[in-house]
Design a protein around this motif. Sequence first.
Motif, PDB file in Angstrom:
ATOM      1  N   TRP A  66     -22.788  16.445  -3.156  1.00 64.07           N
ATOM      2  CA  TRP A  66     -23.608  16.641  -4.261  1.00 64.07           C
ATOM      3  C   TRP A  66     -24.035  18.263  -4.492  1.00 64.07           C
ATOM      4  CZ3 TRP A  66     -24.439  14.499   0.699  1.00 64.07           C
ATOM      5  CH2 TRP A  66     -24.972  15.384   1.734  1.00 64.07           C
ATOM      6  N   ALA A  67     -23.408  18.988  -3.544  1.00 67.82           N
ATOM      7  CA  ALA A  67     -23.535  20.289  -3.854  1.00 67.82           C
ATOM      8  C   ALA A  67     -22.704  21.007  -4.980  1.00 67.82           C
ATOM      9  CB  ALA A  67     -23.254  21.208  -2.540  1.00 67.82           C
ATOM     10  N   ARG A  68     -21.962  20.273  -5.494  1.00 68.02           N
ATOM     11  CA  ARG A  68     -21.108  20.615  -6.598  1.00 68.02           C
ATOM     12  C   ARG A  68     -20.912  19.579  -7.714  1.00 68.02           C
ATOM     13  NH1 ARG A  68     -17.200  24.844  -5.717  1.00 68.02           N
ATOM     14  NH2 ARG A  68     -17.295  24.586  -7.975  1.00 68.02           N
ATOM     15  N   PRO A  69     -22.223  19.402  -8.391  1.00 71.67           N
ATOM     16  CA  PRO A  69     -22.481  18.232  -9.229  1.00 71.67           C
ATOM     17  C   PRO A  69     -21.452  18.456 -10.709  1.00 71.67           C
ATOM     18  CG  PRO A  69     -24.252  19.696  -9.437  1.00 71.67           C
ATOM     19  CD  PRO A  69     -23.467  20.210  -8.169  1.00 71.67           C
ATOM     20  N   GLU A  70     -20.996  19.631 -10.774  1.00 67.68           N
ATOM     21  CA  GLU A  70     -20.120  20.206 -12.198  1.00 67.68           C
ATOM     22  C   GLU A  70     -18.780  19.767 -12.234  1.00 67.68           C
ATOM     23  OE1 GLU A  70     -19.345  23.791  -9.493  1.00 67.68           O
ATOM     24  OE2 GLU A  70     -20.844  22.205  -9.683  1.00 67.68           O
ATOM     25  N   VAL A  71     -18.554  19.070 -10.777  1.00 64.73           N
ATOM     26  CA  VAL A  71     -16.871  18.661 -10.621  1.00 64.73           C
ATOM     27  C   VAL A  71     -16.931  17.565  -9.922  1.00 64.73           C
ATOM     28  CG1 VAL A  71     -15.776  21.308 -10.577  1.00 64.73           C
ATOM     29  CG2 VAL A  71     -16.901  20.180  -8.297  1.00 64.73           C
ATOM     30  N   THR A  73     -15.964  15.217  -6.757  1.00 63.60           N
ATOM     31  CA  THR A  73     -15.867  15.522  -5.473  1.00 63.60           C
ATOM     32  C   THR A  73     -15.187  14.394  -4.573  1.00 63.60           C
ATOM     33  OG1 THR A  73     -18.204  15.177  -5.015  1.00 63.60           O
ATOM     34  CG2 THR A  73     -17.499  17.391  -5.286  1.00 63.60           C
ATOM     35  N   CYS A  74     -15.128  13.346  -5.114  1.00 68.64           N
ATOM     36  CA  CYS A  74     -14.548  12.284  -4.495  1.00 68.64           C
ATOM     37  C   CYS A  74     -13.528  11.405  -5.190  1.00 68.64           C
ATOM     38  CB  CYS A  74     -15.560  11.343  -3.754  1.00 68.64           C
ATOM     39  SG  CYS A  74     -16.412  10.480  -4.908  1.00 68.64           S
ATOM     40  N   THR A  75     -12.777  10.705  -4.565  1.00 66.21           N
ATOM     41  CA  THR A  75     -11.567   9.588  -5.496  1.00 66.21           C
ATOM     42  C   THR A  75     -12.351   8.280  -5.320  1.00 66.21           C
ATOM     43  OG1 THR A  75     -10.534   9.098  -3.780  1.00 66.21           O
ATOM     44  CG2 THR A  75      -9.866  11.285  -4.382  1.00 66.21           C
ATOM     45  N   SER A  76     -11.562   7.433  -6.362  1.00 62.83           N
ATOM     46  CA  SER A  76     -11.859   6.335  -6.448  1.00 62.83           C
ATOM     47  C   SER A  76     -11.831   5.537  -5.181  1.00 62.83           C
ATOM     48  CB  SER A  76     -11.150   5.680  -7.627  1.00 62.83           C
ATOM     49  OG  SER A  76      -9.814   5.640  -7.405  1.00 62.83           O
ATOM     50  N   ILE A  81     -12.623  15.276  -2.254  1.00 65.54           N
ATOM     51  CA  ILE A  81     -12.181  16.290  -2.989  1.00 65.54           C
ATOM     52  C   ILE A  81     -12.741  17.714  -2.648  1.00 65.54           C
ATOM     53  CG2 ILE A  81     -11.319  17.233  -5.193  1.00 65.54           C
ATOM     54  CD1 ILE A  81     -11.408  14.472  -6.288  1.00 65.54           C
ATOM     55  N   ILE A  82     -12.284  18.550  -1.769  1.00 65.74           N
ATOM     56  CA  ILE A  82     -12.691  19.518  -1.068  1.00 65.74           C
ATOM     57  C   ILE A  82     -12.940  20.825  -2.006  1.00 65.74           C
ATOM     58  CG2 ILE A  82     -12.585  21.098   0.882  1.00 65.74           C
ATOM     59  CD1 ILE A  82     -13.022  18.138   1.574  1.00 65.74           C
ATOM     60  N   LEU A 307      -7.478  18.397  -1.990  1.00 64.19           N
ATOM     61  CA  LEU A 307      -7.900  19.812  -2.184  1.00 64.19           C
ATOM     62  C   LEU A 307      -8.063  20.282  -3.493  1.00 64.19           C
ATOM     63  CD1 LEU A 307      -5.708  21.695   0.478  1.00 64.19           C
ATOM     64  CD2 LEU A 307      -8.004  20.367   0.717  1.00 64.19           C
ATOM     65  N   SER A 308      -9.107  20.724  -3.978  1.00 65.21           N
ATOM     66  CA  SER A 308      -9.349  21.351  -5.341  1.00 65.21           C
ATOM     67  C   SER A 308      -8.592  22.261  -5.638  1.00 65.21           C
ATOM     68  CB  SER A 308     -11.050  21.869  -5.411  1.00 65.21           C
ATOM     69  OG  SER A 308     -11.055  22.983  -4.930  1.00 65.21           O
ATOM     70  N   PRO A 309      -8.519  22.877  -6.875  1.00 66.49           N
ATOM     71  CA  PRO A 309      -7.896  23.846  -7.487  1.00 66.49           C
ATOM     72  C   PRO A 309      -7.914  25.222  -6.566  1.00 66.49           C
ATOM     73  CG  PRO A 309      -8.259  22.590  -9.288  1.00 66.49           C
ATOM     74  CD  PRO A 309      -9.123  22.031  -7.947  1.00 66.49           C
ATOM     75  N   GLU A 310      -9.171  25.235  -6.178  1.00 70.76           N
ATOM     76  CA  GLU A 310      -9.640  26.690  -5.472  1.00 70.76           C
ATOM     77  C   GLU A 310      -8.680  26.870  -4.267  1.00 70.76           C
ATOM     78  OE1 GLU A 310     -14.390  26.746  -5.594  1.00 70.76           O
ATOM     79  OE2 GLU A 310     -13.564  24.980  -4.581  1.00 70.76           O
ATOM     80  N   PHE A 311      -7.983  25.891  -3.762  1.00 72.45           N
ATOM     81  CA  PHE A 311      -7.034  26.006  -2.599  1.00 72.45           C
ATOM     82  C   PHE A 311      -5.676  26.374  -3.024  1.00 72.45           C
ATOM     83  CE2 PHE A 311     -10.618  23.889  -0.830  1.00 72.45           C
ATOM     84  CZ  PHE A 311     -10.671  24.359   0.735  1.00 72.45           C
ATOM     85  N   CYS A 312      -5.335  26.456  -4.386  1.00 73.22           N
ATOM     86  CA  CYS A 312      -4.060  26.797  -4.937  1.00 73.22           C
ATOM     87  C   CYS A 312      -4.089  26.915  -6.257  1.00 73.22           C
ATOM     88  CB  CYS A 312      -3.093  25.726  -4.632  1.00 73.22           C
ATOM     89  SG  CYS A 312      -1.148  26.270  -4.907  1.00 73.22           S
ATOM     90  N   TRP A 313      -4.499  28.238  -6.616  1.00 69.11           N
ATOM     91  CA  TRP A 313      -4.987  28.788  -8.092  1.00 69.11           C
ATOM     92  C   TRP A 313      -4.023  29.680  -8.627  1.00 69.11           C
ATOM     93  CZ3 TRP A 313      -7.749  26.830 -11.660  1.00 69.11           C
ATOM     94  CH2 TRP A 313      -8.170  27.357 -12.620  1.00 69.11           C
TER      95      TRP A 313
END
Length: 340
Positions: A66-71, A73-76, A81-82, A307-313
């Motif tokens: 819930w700390a990142r409501p703009e993206v 953060t989990c899959t179906s 999603i980290i 992993l989110s795109p932060e991990f390979c940008w």
Amino acid sequence: MALKDGLRAWKKTFRRLILLAVGFSGLLLYGFPAVRHLEIFIPMGTCPMVPMSLLRDNFTGLLRLWARPEVLTCTSWGAPIIWDGTFDPDVAQQEAIQQNLTIGLTVFAVGRYLEKYLARFLETAEQHFMVGQRVVYYVFTERPSAVPRLSLGPDRQLRVEHVFREPRWQDVSMERMRTLHAALGGRLGREAHFVFCMDVDQYFSGPFGPETLADSVAQLHAWHYHWPRRLLPYERDARSAAALARGEGDFYYHAALFGGSVEALRGLTAHCTRGQQRDRERGLEARWHDESHLNKYFWLYKPAKVLSPEFCWSPEIGPRAEIRRPRLLWAPKEYALVRE
């Protein structure tokens, strides 16, 4: 009459929307930079509140999705999603230490990729990759004597494995799965508990720690994570073992970074190797080579962690508010030089 006029007007509006969507999609696909910035307005979706509040991770404990409501953060299927801010790195670090893990990192440096990228990749890995953990690097190259000898930290080793250079860069990319499968069944599989497989033409820019560990780990592609599924560049030739039909696929994953336990990676690399061999026997080659087969595998066998795109940008995309702390950055792609 009024009903017919209304229906005709609705059809006309619908056709215009379809044309607008197709035109916008074309601009995205064919790389108009100004238009690509509009991707951020394509919603990624949201997590259901109940699974979101209960989702835990073996290394980070309770995740703060819930700390990142703009993206998203989990899959179906319930995998996290980290993103930066959703985990406690100290908890992950202590958990990995308690488990007494050895973590492998594999990279292929063939041809001019060795001189151009390998030293920076390894130097930045020493600064950021699994700091405080026991690490073994595996470098696969046709020129072992040219691998730079670095001063490594405690509990960190570098192993160099000889491979033959393929005539085409596409073959180098595709043969990677076969080589990794063999290595995971040999010394690498015996001395590592978890392994990450990465492309050499990138470098670490921030902490890449045990929060990334899981049985199977997939990486969201930086250029495609906002795209609707129908536009993702999956293999569409139904004759290919990598093919995904319309309506299939979850996300588009980047083959520049994937990982997991030794057992899970043995399964992944075996699947991709078989698919590539089958295509070769039929005179086929998937659109994006091993990446196409990787995406087929993760559609069939869902990753335990994404992993989110932060991990390979990719810096070429430019800054985005949702990319708070990139961990791994793409190096400038000089294909004309390195693929000769």
